[in-house]
Enzyme design. Sequence first.
Site, PDB file in Angstrom:
ATOM      1  N   ASP A 268       5.508  46.693  26.434  1.00 27.82           N
ATOM      2  CA  ASP A 268       4.103  46.940  26.763  1.00 27.82           C
ATOM      3  C   ASP A 268       3.339  45.622  26.866  1.00 27.82           C
ATOM      4  OD1 ASP A 268       1.599  48.066  27.037  1.00 27.82           O
ATOM      5  OD2 ASP A 268       1.901  49.550  25.468  1.00 27.82           O
ATOM      6  N   ASP A 329      -2.921  54.850  30.177  1.00 30.34           N
ATOM      7  CA  ASP A 329      -2.436  55.919  29.315  1.00 30.34           C
ATOM      8  C   ASP A 329      -2.977  57.285  29.735  1.00 30.34           C
ATOM      9  OD1 ASP A 329      -1.203  53.954  27.903  1.00 30.34           O
ATOM     10  OD2 ASP A 329      -2.431  54.147  26.095  1.00 30.34           O
TER      11      ASP A 329
END
Length: 503
Positions: A268, A329
């Site tokens: 990430d 997200d």
Amino acid sequence: MRRLILSLVCLLFAATAPAHAKPGPFDGVWLFDDADPRPGVTMVEIATKGGVTAGTVTTQWYGPMPIARMTVEGDTATFTMRNLNDREHPTREWRAKLEDGKLRLLGQIWFSEIDELGRRGTKADAAQRAFRVTTLPPLGTLAPDGMARTPPMGWSSWNKFAEHIDDKTVRAMADALVSSGLRDAGYTYVNIDDGWQGTRGPDGRIRPNAKFPDMKALTDYVHAKGLKIGIYSSQGPRTCAGYEGSYGHVRQDAQTYADWGFDYLKYDLCSGEWFYDTADTVQRSYYEMGEALRATGRPILFSLCEYGRFDVGSWGRKVGGHLWRTTGDITDEWKVMTDIGFERNGNPAHAGPGGWNDPDMLEIGNGGMTHDEYVTHMTLWAISAAPLVMGHDLRETSPEALALLTNRAVIAIDQDARGIQGTRVRKDGDAEVWAKPLADGSVAVALFNRGTAAKRMLLAPADAGATRIGEAHDLWANKRVADPAADVTVPAHGAVLLRVRAG
């Protein structure tokens, strides 16, 4: 005369030199001992040269951040800093104030508000606290490794548990995958997201925190269930939740994950955004870990999480990626899910065996949407050949949610060996028709109703790329459609998924 001229020159130099040489009131080293860990300000260094005051703010998250356009008025200095994740406000104004011999630092970066008090330090202190900047390797190309021939399926901890995850819960999720039948339906990965990291030992090796007492024992437990297990990191100094990232330890961390027995890594960008903010540096940062994973000799699925930046699908495979996020997200909301699934699911040309567009995890089971909305969610992900990674507490899966998640006919659309990502073929207001050619010559056709009232929709032969429909099977209702040319009623916010053969 010569002596007089020399004296005048000396006087002129003496008059002008102090203006350039005199340090400003903010000049020097300022140390921050108890700063909030986000972003973890450790030091400010300021110097005035040629009448211009500049410097850096050093943080644990972003390393040394250059100060720009600094002005000083009395006991207050103002300056700008580059901001992250805010294209409308790419810079933010900060302030520094002198208070009883100390420096109060006020500012904002990303989601962090900074209000910290620092003390005077020395050059030796600055050397001790200096951030060690690493360099990236040249960009290379990794050959396909034969993994991820179909989109990965499994479970991830983040959507439900965020960083509040532990060994006991991961084991419970593995148990639930088996007992519920989800493993046998194809969900085989148990992925630990952010929150497992502890500190590094004297050798630099990452250690798990107290919530994960023995990573090797955990991976052995999951493997014994006929499952695989994943882990999470960032190429930045800190992960999204503020835990230890892989910056400066990429090859070492890759080997540690392999030694522990992990089969999957989600990588990430997070605090790495400060260091790697161009297409070149982002690609090289993922290549660095992709190559490091390959060097371990252990097959490890590589998930790229950089939110779809720099057309990631066009280069994700080259850096060793098997799936790559196409968006930010997901959340358990109809508006967010549909925006991602319909509009931000990646370029279909980039998807296929070995590499997949990833619109993020499934929210089915978390309770934020209706049954029909979850039908749309699952249908959209399946026809898009998206990874099917669940994000709810598997111990609390309702029969209704389980039926959606384990529908073998729907899963087969997602997992079709041809690996084509379905696309929109027709749109009429809130009604959309998507199609996905399948390996056996049939075509998956999805009818979506994004409106707030039930809608009658016509299945046209052209939707399936045919001149005539020979037969159609409703995969959610598990029944043959008697007259494929007839109208199909699609519930509000719902979907119908058909497997169609030309006549």
